[in-house]
Design a protein around this motif. Sequence first.
Motif, PDB file in Angstrom:
ATOM      1  N   LEU A 188       0.836  -1.207   0.000  1.00  0.00           N
ATOM      2  CA  LEU A 188       0.000   0.000   0.000  1.00  0.00           C
ATOM      3  C   LEU A 188       0.870   1.256   0.000  1.00  0.00           C
ATOM      4  CD1 LEU A 188      -2.940   1.052   0.123  1.00  0.00           C
ATOM      5  CD2 LEU A 188      -2.675   1.139   2.619  1.00  0.00           C
ATOM      6  N   LYS A 189       0.663   2.101  -1.014  1.00  0.00           N
ATOM      7  CA  LYS A 189       1.430   3.337  -1.118  1.00  0.00           C
ATOM      8  C   LYS A 189       0.604   4.574  -0.799  1.00  0.00           C
ATOM      9  CE  LYS A 189       4.895   1.868  -4.510  1.00  0.00           C
ATOM     10  NZ  LYS A 189       5.561   2.219  -5.793  1.00  0.00           N
TER      11      LYS A 189
ATOM     12  N   PRO B  63       8.474   4.373   7.540  1.00  0.00           N
ATOM     13  CA  PRO B  63       9.816   4.717   7.054  1.00  0.00           C
ATOM     14  C   PRO B  63       9.868   5.204   5.619  1.00  0.00           C
ATOM     15  CG  PRO B  63       9.537   2.330   7.211  1.00  0.00           C
ATOM     16  CD  PRO B  63       8.353   2.942   7.876  1.00  0.00           C
ATOM     17  N   LEU B  64       8.805   4.973   4.805  1.00  0.00           N
ATOM     18  CA  LEU B  64       8.792   5.431   3.414  1.00  0.00           C
ATOM     19  C   LEU B  64       7.844   6.600   3.185  1.00  0.00           C
ATOM     20  CD1 LEU B  64       8.844   2.036   1.439  1.00  0.00           C
ATOM     21  CD2 LEU B  64      10.770   3.459   2.160  1.00  0.00           C
ATOM     22  N   LEU B  65       7.178   7.090   4.224  1.00  0.00           N
ATOM     23  CA  LEU B  65       6.177   8.144   4.064  1.00  0.00           C
ATOM     24  C   LEU B  65       6.827   9.445   3.596  1.00  0.00           C
ATOM     25  CD1 LEU B  65       3.146   8.840   4.420  1.00  0.00           C
ATOM     26  CD2 LEU B  65       3.726   9.658   6.711  1.00  0.00           C
ATOM     27  N   GLU B  66       6.394   9.922   2.416  1.00  0.00           N
ATOM     28  CA  GLU B  66       6.951  11.138   1.843  1.00  0.00           C
ATOM     29  C   GLU B  66       5.989  12.316   1.875  1.00  0.00           C
ATOM     30  OE1 GLU B  66       8.447  10.499  -2.073  1.00  0.00           O
ATOM     31  OE2 GLU B  66       9.975   9.044  -1.438  1.00  0.00           O
ATOM     32  N   ARG B  67       4.672  12.047   1.927  1.00  0.00           N
ATOM     33  CA  ARG B  67       3.715  13.142   1.787  1.00  0.00           C
ATOM     34  C   ARG B  67       2.539  12.995   2.748  1.00  0.00           C
ATOM     35  NH1 ARG B  67       3.451  13.692  -4.881  1.00  0.00           N
ATOM     36  NH2 ARG B  67       5.700  14.098  -5.126  1.00  0.00           N
TER      37      ARG B  67
ATOM     38  N   GLN C  36       8.728  14.522   2.906  1.00  0.00           N
ATOM     39  CA  GLN C  36       9.195  15.611   2.058  1.00  0.00           C
ATOM     40  C   GLN C  36       8.166  16.713   1.854  1.00  0.00           C
ATOM     41  OE1 GLN C  36      10.851  14.240  -1.648  1.00  0.00           O
ATOM     42  NE2 GLN C  36      12.007  12.598  -0.679  1.00  0.00           N
ATOM     43  N   ALA C  37       6.861  16.396   1.893  1.00  0.00           N
ATOM     44  CA  ALA C  37       5.819  17.384   1.627  1.00  0.00           C
ATOM     45  C   ALA C  37       4.748  17.297   2.704  1.00  0.00           C
ATOM     46  CB  ALA C  37       5.204  17.160   0.245  1.00  0.00           C
TER      47      ALA C  37
ATOM     48  N   VAL D 252      -5.021  14.908  -7.980  1.00  0.00           N
ATOM     49  CA  VAL D 252      -3.778  15.640  -8.229  1.00  0.00           C
ATOM     50  C   VAL D 252      -2.856  15.539  -7.016  1.00  0.00           C
ATOM     51  CG1 VAL D 252      -2.799  17.944  -8.580  1.00  0.00           C
ATOM     52  CG2 VAL D 252      -4.802  17.238  -9.888  1.00  0.00           C
ATOM     53  N   ALA D 253      -3.426  15.751  -5.838  1.00  0.00           N
ATOM     54  CA  ALA D 253      -2.616  15.757  -4.611  1.00  0.00           C
ATOM     55  C   ALA D 253      -1.965  14.408  -4.349  1.00  0.00           C
ATOM     56  CB  ALA D 253      -3.487  16.160  -3.419  1.00  0.00           C
ATOM     57  N   SER D 254      -2.634  13.317  -4.724  1.00  0.00           N
ATOM     58  CA  SER D 254      -2.112  11.981  -4.438  1.00  0.00           C
ATOM     59  C   SER D 254      -1.353  11.369  -5.606  1.00  0.00           C
ATOM     60  CB  SER D 254      -3.254  11.044  -4.038  1.00  0.00           C
ATOM     61  OG  SER D 254      -4.218  10.924  -5.078  1.00  0.00           O
ATOM     62  N   ASP D 255      -1.166  12.144  -6.662  1.00  0.00           N
ATOM     63  CA  ASP D 255      -0.435  11.659  -7.830  1.00  0.00           C
ATOM     64  C   ASP D 255       1.058  11.636  -7.513  1.00  0.00           C
ATOM     65  OD1 ASP D 255       0.741  11.127 -10.244  1.00  0.00           O
ATOM     66  OD2 ASP D 255      -0.351  12.646 -11.380  1.00  0.00           O
ATOM     67  N   LEU D 256       1.611  10.457  -7.332  1.00  0.00           N
ATOM     68  CA  LEU D 256       3.002  10.334  -6.906  1.00  0.00           C
ATOM     69  C   LEU D 256       3.987  10.710  -8.001  1.00  0.00           C
ATOM     70  CD1 LEU D 256       2.783   7.008  -4.849  1.00  0.00           C
ATOM     71  CD2 LEU D 256       2.569   9.369  -4.053  1.00  0.00           C
ATOM     72  N   SER D 257       3.520  10.870  -9.236  1.00  0.00           N
ATOM     73  CA  SER D 257       4.419  11.274 -10.313  1.00  0.00           C
ATOM     74  C   SER D 257       4.692  12.777 -10.297  1.00  0.00           C
ATOM     75  CB  SER D 257       3.830  10.882 -11.674  1.00  0.00           C
ATOM     76  OG  SER D 257       2.672  11.649 -11.975  1.00  0.00           O
TER      77      SER D 257
END
Length: 489
Positions: A226-227, A267-271, A298-299, A475-480
């Motif tokens: 799950l991302k 540990p991988l949470l970026e946003r 990061q965000a 848009v907010a959840s678009d990891l690209s």
Amino acid sequence: MSAPSSGLMRRFFSCLSARSSGVAGDAASSDSDGDGPHGGEDIISGLPDDVLSSIVSLLPIKEAARTAVLSSRWRRLWASNPLVLDDMDLLLNNPSHVGAVTATVSAAMRAHPGPFRSVSLTCYFSDADKHVLRRWIRVLAAKGAKELVLNNIPWAGLDLLPGALLECRSLQRLRISDWRFPDTSGAPALPRGAAAALPRLRELVLGRTIIQEQDLDRVLASSPMLKTLVFVLSSGVPAQVRLSSRSLWCVVFWHSAAEELAVVAAPLLERIIIQTSSSSCASRWGMRIKIGSASVLQALGFLNPSCHELQIGETVIKVGNKKAAPDAVVPSVKILALSVQFGVGSKARMVSCFLECFPNIETLHVRSIPDRGATSKDGNSEFWSEIDSVECVKGSINKVVIHGFQWENCEVEFLKSILEGAKMLQKIHILQDPNISVSEGDVNGTLSLLASLNKGVELVILAAGQGYGIWTYEVASDLSRNDPFDCQN
């Protein structure tokens, strides 16, 4: 659908209509070969199978099923292509014949051997017919559904999702709206090394859906891939959202709130993305955001002092805090977004407090919340006297984006403080509030003032809709996207 695709589909339907009109008997009698123009030029059948398969995959279920009556070749193509099914196509055409729609969906699920690429179902039947939904979900699990959308019409009488949903081990994306999530108490937390219940799930969107704390905990524990986790239009349930996941990258609260969001072990949470309207903040919604272990975050944002309390480690961030504790900063955050009532001193003073917690910000988004009180027109420059000395302002911020700018003095004072203190600043983007009207003289006067402090900074003024699209949870959840708060076209 793009313009070229739309043109292709129109051509396909015209050929399909020409081929099927007046030759129903011939189509049935020639079922063994499927070849021949039947009195007219057969353009479509001349295409190779892979092209035809792509065409069939784009068709609504009703039209895709129509192709299967033409010949054995079309039936084979439909059955060999992963199923795309959206029962809304049928409902819109049969709003008063729900039973017929249900029968059509059931027949399509039985006839197609799988896999199912994308299935969207709107549940419109009562509790007495809940066996239909259970049967559908069992078929989805058996035939390898990858993407599933379950929308509910709650006044029909059915509100609890069947527990069989947790057996859909092939699911990669799941979106559910207006449901109660099934009780997971019968599936205790998985021991180390045990097979995961949802081993391929990458995205979970919960829209107006009630899920208990323990059930969310178990879903996170049993979804090792799950991302993305998204809450849409949800409030208060679960009260505590504890993020403990070794795979999670992005969490979104879209017009949603809990009493507490706690990053426990991710540990991988970026946003962490939070979109909350000013009206909801002014009412009963409030949320404590606790950042414990988040080494790669990061965000973060939009943080709003009116309804969000920020806690980093053991320190609750308040006006006047002297953050001696080393765990009261998050050095990994590069993009921060804040929502601020610039004309309200108690809220505006929190800006510098929040900025102090993130010493390495590179992009700062600030949403200006309207405040129609008397103070909103004042400069209130004393609110910003500390901004130019904040570490990230001096040393790392290179871009500032102001959302909903109203050309009020307090906003201008904020920008002046940023310009005076920032040494790395390269860009300021001002997105005007579309609901206000400002004279050209006032705008030019403000721009002249900012230009005198410019130091070579690029200053861009954009009206509503000029270069920026609508910010949505997709848009907010678009990891690209490099910046989840940037919806620039």
